[in-house]
Design a protein around this motif. Structure first.
Motif, PDB file in Angstrom:
ATOM      1  N   VAL A   1       0.841  -1.208   0.000  1.00 17.76           N
ATOM      2  CA  VAL A   1       0.000   0.000   0.000  1.00 17.76           C
ATOM      3  C   VAL A   1       0.873   1.254   0.000  1.00 17.76           C
ATOM      4  N   GLY A   2       1.922   1.226   0.814  1.00 18.34           N
ATOM      5  CA  GLY A   2       2.830   2.376   0.855  1.00 18.34           C
ATOM      6  C   GLY A   2       3.518   2.615  -0.484  1.00 18.34           C
ATOM      7  N   ALA A   3       3.963   1.534  -1.117  1.00 14.41           N
ATOM      8  CA  ALA A   3       4.656   1.653  -2.401  1.00 14.41           C
ATOM      9  C   ALA A   3       3.721   2.184  -3.485  1.00 14.41           C
ATOM     10  N   VAL A   4       2.494   1.656  -3.514  1.00 14.66           N
ATOM     11  CA  VAL A   4       1.514   2.136  -4.499  1.00 14.66           C
ATOM     12  C   VAL A   4       1.193   3.607  -4.258  1.00 14.66           C
ATOM     13  N   GLY A   5       1.046   3.988  -2.990  1.00 19.21           N
ATOM     14  CA  GLY A   5       0.764   5.378  -2.655  1.00 19.21           C
ATOM     15  C   GLY A   5       1.859   6.315  -3.126  1.00 19.21           C
ATOM     16  N   VAL A   6       3.112   5.933  -2.893  1.00 22.38           N
ATOM     17  CA  VAL A   6       4.247   6.756  -3.335  1.00 22.38           C
ATOM     18  C   VAL A   6       4.278   6.845  -4.855  1.00 22.38           C
ATOM     19  N   ALA A   7       4.023   5.728  -5.532  1.00 21.89           N
ATOM     20  CA  ALA A   7       4.043   5.713  -7.005  1.00 21.89           C
ATOM     21  C   ALA A   7       2.960   6.613  -7.583  1.00 21.89           C
ATOM     22  N   VAL A   8       1.759   6.549  -7.013  1.00 21.92           N
ATOM     23  CA  VAL A   8       0.661   7.393  -7.494  1.00 21.92           C
ATOM     24  C   VAL A   8       0.979   8.865  -7.254  1.00 21.92           C
ATOM     25  N   ALA A   9       1.506   9.176  -6.075  1.00 18.34           N
ATOM     26  CA  ALA A   9       1.858  10.564  -5.761  1.00 18.34           C
ATOM     27  C   ALA A   9       2.914  11.089  -6.727  1.00 18.34           C
ATOM     28  N   LEU A  10       3.919  10.262  -7.019  1.00 12.21           N
ATOM     29  CA  LEU A  10       4.962  10.669  -7.967  1.00 12.21           C
ATOM     30  C   LEU A  10       4.376  10.870  -9.362  1.00 12.21           C
ATOM     31  N   GLY A  11       3.480   9.977  -9.763  1.00  9.89           N
ATOM     32  CA  GLY A  11       2.848  10.111 -11.068  1.00  9.89           C
ATOM     33  C   GLY A  11       2.043  11.403 -11.190  1.00  9.89           C
ATOM     34  N   ILE A  12       1.293  11.753 -10.141  1.00  9.21           N
ATOM     35  CA  ILE A  12       0.516  12.991 -10.150  1.00  9.21           C
ATOM     36  C   ILE A  12       1.432  14.201 -10.227  1.00  9.21           C
ATOM     37  N   TYR A  13       2.539  14.148  -9.507  1.00  6.74           N
ATOM     38  CA  TYR A  13       3.493  15.260  -9.544  1.00  6.74           C
ATOM     39  C   TYR A  13       4.068  15.445 -10.953  1.00  6.74           C
ATOM     40  N   LEU A  14       4.428  14.334 -11.606  1.00 10.44           N
ATOM     41  CA  LEU A  14       4.995  14.423 -12.957  1.00 10.44           C
ATOM     42  C   LEU A  14       3.970  14.962 -13.949  1.00 10.44           C
ATOM     43  N   VAL A  15       2.717  14.544 -13.804  1.00 12.56           N
ATOM     44  CA  VAL A  15       1.655  15.068 -14.678  1.00 12.56           C
ATOM     45  C   VAL A  15       1.479  16.564 -14.463  1.00 12.56           C
ATOM     46  N   SER A  16       1.564  17.001 -13.206  1.00 13.54           N
ATOM     47  CA  SER A  16       1.378  18.424 -12.909  1.00 13.54           C
ATOM     48  C   SER A  16       2.465  19.287 -13.540  1.00 13.54           C
ATOM     49  N   LYS A  17       3.659  18.733 -13.730  1.00 10.74           N
ATOM     50  CA  LYS A  17       4.766  19.504 -14.313  1.00 10.74           C
ATOM     51  C   LYS A  17       4.528  19.806 -15.789  1.00 10.74           C
TER      52      LYS A  17
END
Length: 375
Positions: free
Chosen positions: A337-353
């Motif tokens: 769950v922690g790994a998926v959460g970090v991956a999703v957060a990173l993905g959202i950050y990259l999309v925002s850029k």
């Protein structure tokens, strides 16, 4: 105080949520001041950050509601709380990406309720307290703030109708510095406490604190610091929505909106109501638009916000429930769950850029066409 690894993980996750709460809800305090030019964006978020930290030390009533109110602290575990935080963080990041001012508070409540329901059973959720301390304030607070803002805006324009426009504008810009600061202070007394409550609940669940304990000083300081840092970074996407897309704001309107929001939030914090500061400030802004004759209120934007408000608690609850179903299966589940959460957060950050929104774009963007509303 002897902390296990999972307790440390939950504390870090709680502070991460608090950080997202800060940049997600910066608009609550400063959107109208930035929109009217009363404060420059970087100055506004700096003032807001400092006052959010100060506000965190003014009250602990809301923290008590979280740590011993909406869920049974004898039936939850740090793993369940972690799952709930994952649900809250995911919803915060998604709504931040699309610029929707949804409620960080309701994301947190939803995540905790969903995770606790799945992890410990429905009887571990105090539904009566949820209705009393969460749902009723959620419905009443934006309406109260809106009505107060309507009345305040109407009176302000009536009182100053014969005054010179430049004098009125300059005076209310000064006033907005004070009222925006008061909203930031109020935000710290309400929203920072929610993370304090979560960390305190974790410490109680792990046996590090006795049931019914108040947040220790280090918890208050860390929660206040996390929300202040998040605030300083600035939630420019949501500032753009609340400051320019809801209604065309003049300085007297901004003054009325901020005054009504601060009054409602401070009163609720004193009573221990864990309301949504986003709902309150949005209600104040819409009320200020209605209260000015020939005001422009963008009801399409407001409608999208209401939909986001309605979805926030159940959506976060679903994610929290799924996270709890996996994380309670063992250490591997929690790690997954922690790994998926970090991956999703990173993905959202990259999309925002790909489509960045910063302080400059917030001040330069032209408002969208609006529907006039006369009162």
């Amino acid at each position: 105080m002897d902390f296990s690894l999972i307790v440390l993980v939950v504390i870090v996750a709680a502070l991460a949520f608090d950080f997202t709460n800060g940049f997600h809800d910066t608009a609550n305090a400063m959107a109208t001041s930035i929109a009217t030019g009363a404060l420059k964006p970087k100055v506004a978020v700096s003032i807001s950050a400092v006052l959010n930290l100060v506000g965190a030390f003014l009250s602990i009533e809301v923290a008590k509601t979280i740590s011993g109110g909406i869920v049974d602290d004898t039936k939850v575990t740090p793993v369940i709380i972690f799952a709930g935080l994952v649900g809250a963080i995911m919803w915060n990041l998604v709504t931040w990406l699309v610029g929707l001012p949804s409620s960080s508070s309701h994301a947190l409540f939803g995540g905790l309720i969903g995770a606790t329901w799945i992890g410990s059973g429905a009887d571990a959720v105090h539904f009566a307290k949820v209705v009393e301390k969460v749902l009723i304030p959620a419905l009443a607070s934006p309406l109260v703030a809106g009505v107060v803002a309507i009345a305040g805006t109407f009176l302000v324009y009536r009182i100053t109708e014969k005054s010179r426009a430049d004098v009125v504008g300059k005076s209310f810009k000064t006033g907005q510095v004070l009222t925006a600061s008061l909203v930031s202070l109020a935000h710290g007394t309400n929203d920072a406490q929610k993370t304090m409550g979560v960390i305190t609940l974790t410490l109680i669940a792990s046996g590090s604190l006795a049931p019914g304990s108040s947040p220790p000083i280090w918890v208050i300081l860390s929660a206040g610091t996390a929300i202040a840092l998040g605030t300083y970074l600035g939630g420019w996407r949501i500032i753009q929505t609340m400051g320019k897309k809801l209604t065309e704001i003049q300085t007297p309107q901004g003054f009325a909106a901020e005054t009504s929001a601060a009054a409602v939030i401070l009163a609720s914090s004193h009573l221990g109501f864990a309301l949504s500061t986003t709902h309150v400030c949005s209600g104040g802004i819409i009320g200020s638009g209605i209260g000015r004759k020939l005001a422009e209120v963008r009801w399409g934007v407001a409608g999208k916000m209401v939909v986001a408000w309605a979805l926030t608690l159940p959506a976060a609850a679903v994610v929290g429930a799924l996270a709890a179903a996996i994380s309670t299966r063992g250490s591997w589940g929690t790690a997954l769950v922690g790994a998926v959460g970090v991956a999703v957060a990173l993905g959202i950050y990259l999309v925002s850029k790909r489509n960045p929104v910063n302080a400059k774009s917030v001040t330069e963007q032209e408002p969208e066409p609006a529907t006039p509303v006369t009162v």
